[in-house]
Design an enzyme around this catalytic site. Structure first.
Site, PDB file in Angstrom:
ATOM      1  N   ASP A   1       0.886  -1.165   0.000  1.00 50.72           N
ATOM      2  CA  ASP A   1       0.000   0.000   0.000  1.00 50.72           C
ATOM      3  C   ASP A   1       0.923   1.213   0.000  1.00 50.72           C
ATOM      4  O   ASP A   1       1.299   1.722   1.047  1.00 50.72           O
ATOM      5  CB  ASP A   1      -0.912  -0.021   1.223  1.00 50.72           C
ATOM      6  CG  ASP A   1      -1.956   1.066   1.191  1.00 50.72           C
ATOM      7  OD1 ASP A   1      -2.141   1.691   0.124  1.00 50.72           O
ATOM      8  OD2 ASP A   1      -2.586   1.307   2.229  1.00 50.72           O
TER       9      ASP A   1
ATOM     10  N   CYS B   1      -4.113   5.010  -3.924  1.00 49.57           N
ATOM     11  CA  CYS B   1      -5.378   5.741  -4.082  1.00 49.57           C
ATOM     12  C   CYS B   1      -5.259   6.785  -5.189  1.00 49.57           C
ATOM     13  O   CYS B   1      -6.008   7.745  -5.236  1.00 49.57           O
ATOM     14  CB  CYS B   1      -5.814   6.373  -2.763  1.00 49.57           C
ATOM     15  SG  CYS B   1      -4.619   7.504  -2.062  1.00 49.57           S
TER      16      CYS B   1
END
Length: 109
Positions: free
Chosen positions: A14, A67
């Protein structure tokens, strides 16, 4: 890194990103967006992904997460890692339940 013997079945990368995919809930991201944000993070994201692949055991699964909507931070990073580790790793489709939450990535840009 030499000497590290531990391998993992599952690895989540991530990575830090420009956050341009959060524009609907954070308007300041849209107002201050600049293509250079993604370019500045590409090398770090690729380094994290490459390290994650080094830690992945045979038959393991790695998920690369960001994101960002910027292909420089998403598809370009994955493409570079696949080229570097050619023949050792492969890209697999997301499970059906995850495909309902996302859109297909770019194949070229």
């Amino acid at each position: 890194r030499t000497g590290w013997k531990q391998k993992y079945d599952k690895v989540l990368c991530d990575v830090p990103c420009s956050g341009d995919g959060t524009g609907r809930k954070k308007r300041s991201v849209v107002r201050t967006w600049d293509v250079r944000h993604g370019l500045g993070l590409h090398a770090l994201q690729l380094a994290i992904l490459n390290r994650g692949l080094e830690l992945l055991g045979y038959g393991g699964r790695l998920v690369y997460s960001t994101c960002s909507l910027n292909p420089i931070e998403c598809e370009a990073v994955v493409s570079a890692a696949l080229a570097r580790h050619a023949g050792l790793v492969r890209l697999v489709a997301a499970p059906a339940w995850a495909r309902d939450l996302s859109t297909p990535g770019l194949a070229s840009w």
